[in-house]
Scaffold this motif. Structure first.
Motif, short mmCIF file in Angstrom:
data_model
loop_
_atom_site.label_atom_id
_atom_site.label_comp_id
_atom_site.label_asym_id
_atom_site.label_seq_id
_atom_site.Cartn_x
_atom_site.Cartn_y
_atom_site.Cartn_z
N PHE A 66 0.83 -1.20 0.00
CA PHE A 66 0.00 0.00 0.00
C PHE A 66 0.87 1.26 0.00
N ASN A 67 1.93 1.27 0.80
CA ASN A 67 2.83 2.42 0.83
C ASN A 67 3.40 2.71 -0.54
N ARG A 68 3.86 1.68 -1.23
CA ARG A 68 4.40 1.87 -2.58
C ARG A 68 3.34 2.42 -3.52
N PHE A 69 2.14 1.85 -3.44
CA PHE A 69 1.03 2.33 -4.27
C PHE A 69 0.73 3.80 -3.98
N TYR A 70 0.60 4.13 -2.70
CA TYR A 70 0.25 5.49 -2.31
C TYR A 70 1.32 6.49 -2.72
N LEU A 71 2.57 6.16 -2.43
CA LEU A 71 3.66 7.08 -2.78
C LEU A 71 3.73 7.31 -4.28
N SER A 72 3.52 6.25 -5.05
CA SER A 72 3.54 6.37 -6.50
C SER A 72 2.34 7.18 -7.00
N THR A 73 1.16 6.87 -6.50
CA THR A 73 -0.06 7.56 -6.92
C THR A 73 0.01 9.05 -6.62
N MET A 74 0.57 9.39 -5.47
CA MET A 74 0.64 10.79 -5.05
C MET A 74 1.91 11.49 -5.54
N ASP A 75 2.72 10.79 -6.36
CA ASP A 75 3.97 11.34 -6.89
C ASP A 75 4.94 11.78 -5.79
N PHE A 76 5.02 11.02 -4.71
CA PHE A 76 5.91 11.37 -3.61
C PHE A 76 7.31 10.77 -3.78
N TYR A 77 7.56 10.06 -4.87
CA TYR A 77 8.89 9.51 -5.10
C TYR A 77 9.86 10.56 -5.63
N GLU A 78 9.34 11.67 -6.06
CA GLU A 78 10.19 12.73 -6.58
C GLU A 78 11.05 13.31 -5.48
N ALA A 79 12.24 13.79 -5.84
CA ALA A 79 13.14 14.40 -4.85
C ALA A 79 12.53 15.69 -4.30
N LYS A 80 11.79 16.37 -5.12
CA LYS A 80 11.16 17.63 -4.70
C LYS A 80 9.66 17.44 -4.66
N TYR A 81 9.03 18.11 -3.71
CA TYR A 81 7.59 17.99 -3.52
C TYR A 81 6.86 18.86 -4.51
N LEU A 82 5.96 18.26 -5.26
CA LEU A 82 5.18 18.94 -6.29
C LEU A 82 6.16 19.63 -7.24
N SER A 83 5.91 20.85 -7.61
CA SER A 83 6.82 21.54 -8.54
C SER A 83 7.71 22.53 -7.79
N SER A 84 7.86 22.32 -6.49
CA SER A 84 8.60 23.27 -5.66
C SER A 84 10.09 22.93 -5.60
N ASP A 85 10.81 23.78 -4.90
CA ASP A 85 12.23 23.55 -4.64
C ASP A 85 12.46 22.82 -3.33
N TYR A 86 11.39 22.30 -2.74
CA TYR A 86 11.46 21.74 -1.39
C TYR A 86 11.16 20.24 -1.40
N SER A 87 11.87 19.52 -0.52
CA SER A 87 11.61 18.09 -0.37
C SER A 87 10.28 17.91 0.36
N MET A 88 9.82 16.67 0.41
CA MET A 88 8.60 16.36 1.14
C MET A 88 8.76 16.74 2.61
N THR A 89 9.90 16.42 3.20
CA THR A 89 10.12 16.75 4.62
C THR A 89 10.13 18.25 4.82
N GLU A 90 10.82 18.98 3.98
CA GLU A 90 10.85 20.44 4.10
C GLU A 90 9.45 21.02 3.96
N SER A 91 8.67 20.47 3.05
CA SER A 91 7.29 20.94 2.87
C SER A 91 6.46 20.68 4.11
N ARG A 92 6.66 19.51 4.73
CA ARG A 92 5.93 19.18 5.97
C ARG A 92 6.33 20.14 7.10
N VAL A 93 7.61 20.49 7.16
CA VAL A 93 8.07 21.44 8.18
C VAL A 93 7.39 22.79 7.95
#
Length: 150
Positions: free
Chosen positions: A12-39
């Protein structure tokens, strides 16, 4: 622990991460990682907090968060100020620039999720919401909150 359950959660984690495009180094089209975005989001939601609050909420390493905060300070995304009550602590809050960046990330995230679920019926959306609530409820009861990195 049930091996089948572990494998299903990982699937499920693999499915979810892939579906939500969270495998990218940067979150969405930003300059920030997923962790930085969460912060950014946590600071945005609380308005003013200290680093310990963010560490506890996101289960981050203090040193890692410290580096993120320093980077955000250098980019004038957030500001620190010494606590009035305890000089060892700093309060952190987003600058106007930081708020705009975070609001843009929230908007883009909402749009992306909206695109994913747009074809779902109202009943399917309700079922999805209930299923997510059930997952959270079950896992929250079974987690050791001090150390639950997956």
């Amino acid at each position: 622990m049930e091996n089948k359950t572990i494998l299903k959660i990982r699937e499920f984690n693999r499915f979810y991460l892939s579906t939500m495009d969270f495998y990218e180094a940067k979150y969405l089209s930003s300059d920030y990682s997923m962790t930085e975005s969460r912060v950014l989001y946590e600071i945005y939601e609380t308005g003013k907090c200290n680093a310990d609050d963010v560490v506890k909420k996101l289960h981050l390493d203090k040193g890692y968060l410290s580096r993120i905060i320093k980077r955000f300070e250098n980019k004038q995304i957030l500001q620190r100020e010494k606590s009035q009550t305890d000089a060892r602590f700093y309060h952190i809050q987003l600058t106007e620039k930081g708020k705009k960046i975070t609001e843009a990330l929230i908007y883009e995230s909402n749009q992306g999720i909206g695109n994913i679920i747009q074809s779902l019926s109202t009943e399917e959306c309700i079922q999805l919401e209930k299923s997510m609530d059930t997952i959270k409820k079950i896992l929250t009861g079974g987690l050791n909150h001090e150390n639950h990195k997956i």
